[in-house]
Enzyme design. Structure first.
Site, PDB file in Angstrom:
ATOM      1  N   ARG A  62       0.817  -1.227   0.000  1.00 46.50           N
ATOM      2  CA  ARG A  62       0.000   0.000   0.000  1.00 46.50           C
ATOM      3  C   ARG A  62       0.843   1.265   0.000  1.00 46.50           C
ATOM      4  NH1 ARG A  62      -3.401  -3.787   2.870  1.00 46.50           N
ATOM      5  NH2 ARG A  62      -1.909  -3.564   4.550  1.00 46.50           N
ATOM      6  N   GLU A  99       4.356 -10.725  14.256  1.00 45.50           N
ATOM      7  CA  GLU A  99       3.757 -11.287  15.473  1.00 45.50           C
ATOM      8  C   GLU A  99       4.039 -12.785  15.564  1.00 45.50           C
ATOM      9  OE1 GLU A  99      -0.118  -9.315  14.878  1.00 45.50           O
ATOM     10  OE2 GLU A  99      -0.271  -9.581  17.036  1.00 45.50           O
TER      11      GLU A  99
HETATM   12  P1  AMP Z   1       3.885  -2.983  11.525  1.00 49.57           P
HETATM   13  O1  AMP Z   1       5.150  -3.567  10.991  1.00 49.57           O
HETATM   14  O2  AMP Z   1       3.321  -3.738  12.681  1.00 49.57           O
HETATM   15  O3  AMP Z   1       4.003  -1.488  11.818  1.00 49.57           O
HETATM   16  O4  AMP Z   1       2.795  -3.156  10.391  1.00 49.57           O
HETATM   17  C1  AMP Z   1       2.829  -2.347   9.324  1.00 49.57           C
HETATM   18  C2  AMP Z   1       2.233  -2.915   8.068  1.00 49.57           C
HETATM   19  O5  AMP Z   1       1.219  -3.897   8.287  1.00 49.57           O
HETATM   20  C3  AMP Z   1       1.613  -1.774   7.343  1.00 49.57           C
HETATM   21  O6  AMP Z   1       2.222  -1.744   6.075  1.00 49.57           O
HETATM   22  C4  AMP Z   1       0.144  -2.065   7.272  1.00 49.57           C
HETATM   23  O7  AMP Z   1      -0.219  -2.110   5.931  1.00 49.57           O
HETATM   24  C5  AMP Z   1      -0.061  -3.435   7.875  1.00 49.57           C
HETATM   25  N1  AMP Z   1      -0.909  -3.424   9.081  1.00 49.57           N
HETATM   26  C6  AMP Z   1      -0.542  -3.761  10.340  1.00 49.57           C
HETATM   27  N2  AMP Z   1      -1.559  -3.685  11.204  1.00 49.57           N
HETATM   28  C7  AMP Z   1      -2.620  -3.256  10.492  1.00 49.57           C
HETATM   29  C8  AMP Z   1      -3.986  -2.944  10.814  1.00 49.57           C
HETATM   30  N3  AMP Z   1      -4.469  -3.070  12.061  1.00 49.57           N
HETATM   31  N4  AMP Z   1      -4.789  -2.511   9.819  1.00 49.57           N
HETATM   32  C9  AMP Z   1      -4.313  -2.376   8.567  1.00 49.57           C
HETATM   33  N5  AMP Z   1      -3.060  -2.652   8.196  1.00 49.57           N
HETATM   34  C10 AMP Z   1      -2.214  -3.092   9.136  1.00 49.57           C
END
Ligand code: AMP
Length: 174
Positions: A62, A99
Protein backbone atom coordinates in the site's frame (compact mmCIF):
# COMPACT_ATOMS: atom_id res chain seq x y z
CA UNK A 1 -17.06 17.87 7.05
CA UNK A 2 -13.34 18.53 6.60
CA UNK A 3 -11.41 16.28 4.19
CA UNK A 4 -9.49 14.60 6.99
CA UNK A 5 -12.72 13.68 8.77
CA UNK A 6 -14.22 12.38 5.50
CA UNK A 7 -11.11 10.23 5.05
CA UNK A 8 -11.46 8.92 8.59
CA UNK A 9 -15.13 8.11 8.01
CA UNK A 10 -14.24 6.15 4.85
CA UNK A 11 -11.76 3.83 6.60
CA UNK A 12 -13.50 0.56 7.38
CA UNK A 13 -12.77 -1.41 10.55
CA UNK A 14 -12.63 -5.16 9.90
CA UNK A 15 -12.46 -7.16 13.16
CA UNK A 16 -10.38 -10.34 13.37
CA UNK A 17 -8.55 -9.89 10.04
CA UNK A 18 -6.13 -11.37 9.09
CA UNK A 19 -6.29 -13.19 12.41
CA UNK A 20 -8.34 -13.14 15.62
CA UNK A 21 -7.76 -10.06 17.77
CA UNK A 22 -6.55 -7.74 14.95
CA UNK A 23 -8.81 -4.79 14.04
CA UNK A 24 -7.81 -4.23 10.41
CA UNK A 25 -8.03 -0.69 9.02
CA UNK A 26 -9.32 -1.27 5.49
CA UNK A 27 -8.38 1.69 3.28
CA UNK A 28 -10.03 0.35 0.09
CA UNK A 29 -13.29 2.38 0.49
CA UNK A 30 -11.22 5.55 0.73
CA UNK A 31 -9.06 4.57 -2.26
CA UNK A 32 -12.19 3.83 -4.33
CA UNK A 33 -13.47 7.40 -3.86
CA UNK A 34 -11.69 9.73 -6.29
CA UNK A 35 -12.05 12.85 -4.21
CA UNK A 36 -10.92 11.15 -0.97
CA UNK A 37 -7.99 9.45 -2.70
CA UNK A 38 -6.89 12.81 -4.05
CA UNK A 39 -7.40 14.32 -0.59
CA UNK A 40 -5.28 11.63 1.10
CA UNK A 41 -2.49 11.97 -1.45
CA UNK A 42 -2.69 15.75 -1.07
CA UNK A 43 -1.90 15.43 2.65
CA UNK A 44 1.34 13.60 1.83
CA UNK A 45 2.18 15.97 -1.04
CA UNK A 46 1.80 19.09 1.12
CA UNK A 47 3.92 17.55 3.87
CA UNK A 48 6.61 16.32 1.45
CA UNK A 49 6.92 19.43 -0.70
CA UNK A 50 8.57 21.51 2.02
CA UNK A 51 11.14 18.73 2.59
CA UNK A 52 12.34 18.94 -1.06
CA UNK A 53 12.98 15.18 -1.47
CA UNK A 54 14.89 13.71 -4.43
CA UNK A 55 13.02 10.43 -4.06
CA UNK A 56 9.96 8.97 -2.41
CA UNK A 57 10.47 5.45 -1.06
CA UNK A 58 7.33 3.30 -0.69
CA UNK A 59 6.89 0.01 1.17
CA UNK A 60 5.07 -2.86 -0.60
CA UNK A 61 2.18 -2.89 -1.16
CA UNK A 62 0.00 0.00 0.00
CA UNK A 63 3.01 2.29 0.31
CA UNK A 64 3.24 2.01 -3.50
CA UNK A 65 -0.27 3.39 -3.98
CA UNK A 66 0.36 6.56 -1.99
CA UNK A 67 4.11 6.87 -2.59
CA UNK A 68 4.07 6.75 -6.37
CA UNK A 69 1.25 9.32 -6.53
CA UNK A 70 3.20 11.66 -4.26
CA UNK A 71 6.36 11.21 -6.36
CA UNK A 72 4.39 11.99 -9.51
CA UNK A 73 2.87 15.13 -7.99
CA UNK A 74 6.28 16.42 -6.86
CA UNK A 75 8.16 15.33 -9.99
CA UNK A 76 10.63 13.21 -8.03
CA UNK A 77 11.57 9.54 -8.42
CA UNK A 78 9.89 6.59 -6.72
CA UNK A 79 11.80 3.70 -5.13
CA UNK A 80 10.10 0.47 -4.05
CA UNK A 81 10.98 -1.53 -0.95
CA UNK A 82 9.66 -5.01 -1.67
CA UNK A 83 9.16 -8.35 0.00
CA UNK A 84 12.13 -10.70 -0.34
CA UNK A 85 12.66 -12.30 -3.73
CA UNK A 86 10.74 -9.77 -5.86
CA UNK A 87 13.48 -7.33 -6.87
CA UNK A 88 15.62 -8.56 -9.78
CA UNK A 89 18.90 -6.66 -9.24
CA UNK A 90 21.45 -6.60 -6.39
CA UNK A 91 19.70 -5.89 -3.11
CA UNK A 92 20.19 -4.95 0.52
CA UNK A 93 17.88 -7.06 2.72
CA UNK A 94 16.59 -6.81 6.26
CA UNK A 95 14.75 -9.50 8.21
CA UNK A 96 12.36 -8.47 10.97
CA UNK A 97 9.98 -10.08 13.43
CA UNK A 98 6.25 -10.31 12.79
CA UNK A 99 3.76 -11.29 15.47
CA UNK A 100 4.30 -14.87 14.34
CA UNK A 101 7.51 -15.67 12.50
CA UNK A 102 9.72 -13.48 10.36
CA UNK A 103 9.56 -11.39 7.22
CA UNK A 104 12.23 -9.83 5.03
CA UNK A 105 12.19 -6.75 2.82
CA UNK A 106 14.67 -5.60 0.19
CA UNK A 107 15.79 -2.51 -1.72
CA UNK A 108 17.96 -2.32 -4.83
CA UNK A 109 21.50 -1.38 -3.90
CA UNK A 110 21.62 1.31 -6.59
CA UNK A 111 18.09 2.70 -6.07
CA UNK A 112 19.18 5.55 -3.82
CA UNK A 113 22.55 7.23 -4.09
CA UNK A 114 24.49 8.28 -1.01
CA UNK A 115 23.22 11.58 0.38
CA UNK A 116 19.98 11.52 -1.64
CA UNK A 117 17.12 13.27 0.17
CA UNK A 118 14.34 10.72 0.67
CA UNK A 119 10.94 10.49 2.36
CA UNK A 120 9.68 7.02 3.33
CA UNK A 121 5.92 6.43 2.91
CA UNK A 122 3.58 3.64 4.01
CA UNK A 123 -0.15 3.44 4.59
CA UNK A 124 -0.18 2.57 8.27
CA UNK A 125 2.13 2.45 11.30
CA UNK A 126 1.26 -0.41 13.64
CA UNK A 127 4.07 -1.99 15.72
CA UNK A 128 6.72 -0.24 13.61
CA UNK A 129 8.59 -3.44 12.70
CA UNK A 130 8.21 -2.96 8.95
CA UNK A 131 9.12 0.73 8.96
CA UNK A 132 12.07 0.09 11.26
CA UNK A 133 13.47 -2.50 8.83
CA UNK A 134 12.91 -0.06 5.93
CA UNK A 135 14.78 2.68 7.81
CA UNK A 136 17.71 0.32 8.37
CA UNK A 137 17.76 -0.54 4.66
CA UNK A 138 17.87 3.15 3.78
CA UNK A 139 20.75 3.65 6.22
CA UNK A 140 22.68 1.00 4.27
CA UNK A 141 22.23 3.00 1.06
CA UNK A 142 23.58 6.16 2.73
CA UNK A 143 20.38 8.07 1.97
CA UNK A 144 19.48 11.21 3.89
CA UNK A 145 16.13 10.11 5.37
CA UNK A 146 14.18 13.31 5.94
CA UNK A 147 10.94 11.92 7.37
CA UNK A 148 8.73 8.84 7.57
CA UNK A 149 5.07 9.44 6.74
CA UNK A 150 1.92 7.35 7.24
CA UNK A 151 -1.70 8.02 6.49
CA UNK A 152 -2.75 6.17 9.67
CA UNK A 153 -1.00 5.55 12.99
CA UNK A 154 -2.26 3.14 15.65
CA UNK A 155 -1.04 5.16 18.64
CA UNK A 156 -1.73 2.46 21.22
CA UNK A 157 0.90 0.18 19.64
CA UNK A 158 3.57 2.86 20.17
CA UNK A 159 5.28 1.98 16.90
CA UNK A 160 6.95 5.36 16.58
CA UNK A 161 9.10 4.58 19.62
CA UNK A 162 10.92 1.80 17.77
CA UNK A 163 11.61 4.16 14.84
CA UNK A 164 14.15 6.04 16.97
CA UNK A 165 15.04 9.64 16.19
CA UNK A 166 13.74 9.81 12.59
CA UNK A 167 10.96 12.41 12.23
CA UNK A 168 7.59 10.63 11.94
CA UNK A 169 4.37 12.20 10.66
CA UNK A 170 0.92 10.58 10.48
CA UNK A 171 -2.26 12.28 9.36
CA UNK A 172 -4.83 10.15 11.22
CA UNK A 173 -4.43 8.72 14.70
CA UNK A 174 -6.37 5.92 16.39
P1 AMP B 1 3.88 -2.98 11.52
O1 AMP B 1 5.15 -3.57 10.99
O2 AMP B 1 3.32 -3.74 12.68
O3 AMP B 1 4.00 -1.49 11.82
O4 AMP B 1 2.80 -3.16 10.39
C1 AMP B 1 2.83 -2.35 9.32
C2 AMP B 1 2.23 -2.92 8.07
O5 AMP B 1 1.22 -3.90 8.29
C3 AMP B 1 1.61 -1.77 7.34
O6 AMP B 1 2.22 -1.74 6.08
C4 AMP B 1 0.14 -2.07 7.27
O7 AMP B 1 -0.22 -2.11 5.93
C5 AMP B 1 -0.06 -3.44 7.88
N1 AMP B 1 -0.91 -3.42 9.08
C6 AMP B 1 -0.54 -3.76 10.34
N2 AMP B 1 -1.56 -3.68 11.20
C7 AMP B 1 -2.62 -3.26 10.49
C8 AMP B 1 -3.99 -2.94 10.81
N3 AMP B 1 -4.47 -3.07 12.06
N4 AMP B 1 -4.79 -2.51 9.82
C9 AMP B 1 -4.31 -2.38 8.57
N5 AMP B 1 -3.06 -2.65 8.20
C10 AMP B 1 -2.21 -3.09 9.14
Amino acid sequence: METIEKIRAAIRDVPDFPKPGILFKDLTPLMADGSLLRGAIGLFVDACRELRPDKIVGIEARGFIFGSAVATALGCGFVPIRKKGKLPWKTHGKAYALEYGQAEIEIHQDAVTEGARVVLIDDLLATGGTACAAIELLRETGADLLEVQFLVELDFLEGRIVLGDVPVRSFLHY
